[in-house]
Enzyme design. Structure first.
Site: not given
Length: 411
Positions: A162, A190-192, A195
């Site tokens: 991220d 960014v990961d969220v 997802a």
């Protein structure tokens, strides 16, 4: 000496649902094999679990998901709080893909699953028979979701983290104060976002399977998810050819849409989105003439004369605290609020009746409640993230038996 700022009461987890007959969930009967680790994949799988899917999390023996060691902070049982954040409502088992028997069990899980989520480097699962080509051949109805950092082409070998993607993807270049050091967001944003993109793709693929019986490959990557989330900033560049830069808490196209100093420099977030709201702001501040000033009458004028505007507003806001102004301005439908801590944000949500915290079992850290509200198929009451290989024995037995055997009951 200055007095410490009083801490608001911690919001209490809402009690478990009454023991009434179980209601249908949107993803009842869907089995998810979660081979992913860290945040984007596990968070997508947890969202599917919230919607009623059965999720089996597969981890490395011994160490498990990397985030099990990402602490402090740790919960009372020494579980890393980071791991807990993305792994609720799953069954857990460990499999060593380098072991022939464990690899066979992993392939059997993929054959029985409706959804498989993984974030291995492209091509690395082929040696175990878990690559998309092989899993879809063995299970044509499977939705195989692969999450990478930079796609499966020229960026396939680049590791996706991220923080790095926030840097190379442009987000850090527009975050922070003008002339200051570029900054990341305060969460692995960014990961969220990835997802959520993965969840959307999976749900769309399941809908397609409902119509045709055919599964498919769903591919998402961190860089593309970030670029798709730059919205007006990316659009502004494409329209003008000029790179946007950092503006602190200010908005490039709206004013006042930023934090403003009140009494003793305390900050109030004000988001005036139209001229009517600005007239109300000026009225509540006791300066209705500001809305008639040609420098400030229209949003375009306010953006152009932002420096003078902010000085005029802060001169008047200095008369009270952010909380004092919030009450008066909110009553006039001017969007605003104090800059809260995380604990204060949870307390606000509790005060508004949003039930922001949910218990997941005695002695386990509560979870932030799912933001989803479905009237006909409500989200499932979550249960605690699995301890390493917590359900491994029962799941390995199940995978070695007839394929039509139901999942063993959760203990």
């Amino acid at each position: 000496m200055p007095q410490p700022h009083p801490q608001p009461p911690r919001p209490q987890p809402r009690p478990p649902a009454d023991a009434t007959p179980a209601r249908a969930r949107a993803l009842d009967g869907i089995l998810v094999a979660d081979f992913s680790r860290v945040l984007a994949g596990p968070l997508a799988a947890s969202t599917l679990a919230d919607l009623g899917a059965e999720v089996i999390k597969v981890e490395r023996p011994g160490s498990g998901d990397d985030t099990r060691a990402w602490g402090p902070p740790f919960a009372a049982d020494r579980t890393a709080a980071y791991f807990d954040a993305a792994n609720r409502s799953k069954r857990g088992m460990t499999l060593d893909l380098g072991d022939p028997d464990d690899a066979a069990a992993a392939r059997e899980l993929a054959r029985r699953a409706d959804v498989l989520i993984e974030n291995f480097r492209p091509g690395s699962l082929a040696r175990y028979g878990l690559d998309p080509t092989t899993t879809l051949a063995a299970n044509p109805g499977l939705v195989h979701c692969t999450i990478t950092g930079f796609g499966s082409g020229a960026g396939a070998r680049l590791p996706g983290y991220d923080f790095v993607v926030q840097a190379v993807g442009g987000l850090m270049s527009i975050t922070g104060e003008p002339g200051g050091t570029p900054l990341k967001a305060g969460v692995a944003l960014v990961d969220v976002l990835t997802a959520k993109d993965a969840t959307t793709g999976i749900l769309a693929a399941l809908r397609h399977r409902d119509r045709t019986g055919q599964g498919q490959l769903v591919e998402v990557n961190l860089l593309s998810s970030l670029l798709g989330s730059l919205v007006n900033q990316a659009s502004g560049y494409l329209a003008t050819g000029r790179d946007p830069g950092p503006m602190g808490n200010r908005h490039p196209s709206i004013a006042p849409y930023e934090t403003l100093a009140c009494r003793e420099g305390q900050l109030l977030a004000v988001a005036v989105g139209n001229d009517r709201q600005f007239r109300e702001l000026a009225r509540v501040l006791g300066a209705p003439e500001l809305a008639e000033d040609l420098r400030f009458a229209r949003n375009e004028d306010r953006v152009r004369n932002r420096t003078d505007l902010i000085k005029a507003l802060e001169d008047r806001l200095a008369a009270d605290t952010p909380h004092g102004w919030t009450g008066r301005l909110s009553a006039a439908s001017v969007p605003c609020g104090p800059v809260n801590t995380v604990s204060e944000a949870l307390e606000l949500a509790a005060r508004l009746g949003l039930d922001p915290v949910t218990p997941v079992g005695e002695g386990r850290t509560p979870q932030v409640t799912s933001p989803l509200r479905l009237s006909g198929t409500p989200v499932a009451q979550p249960f605690a993230p699995p301890r390493l290989d917590e359900h491994g024995t029962a799941l390995r037995t199940w995978l070695s038996g007839p394929a039509d055997d139901p999942l063993p009951p959760r203990m």
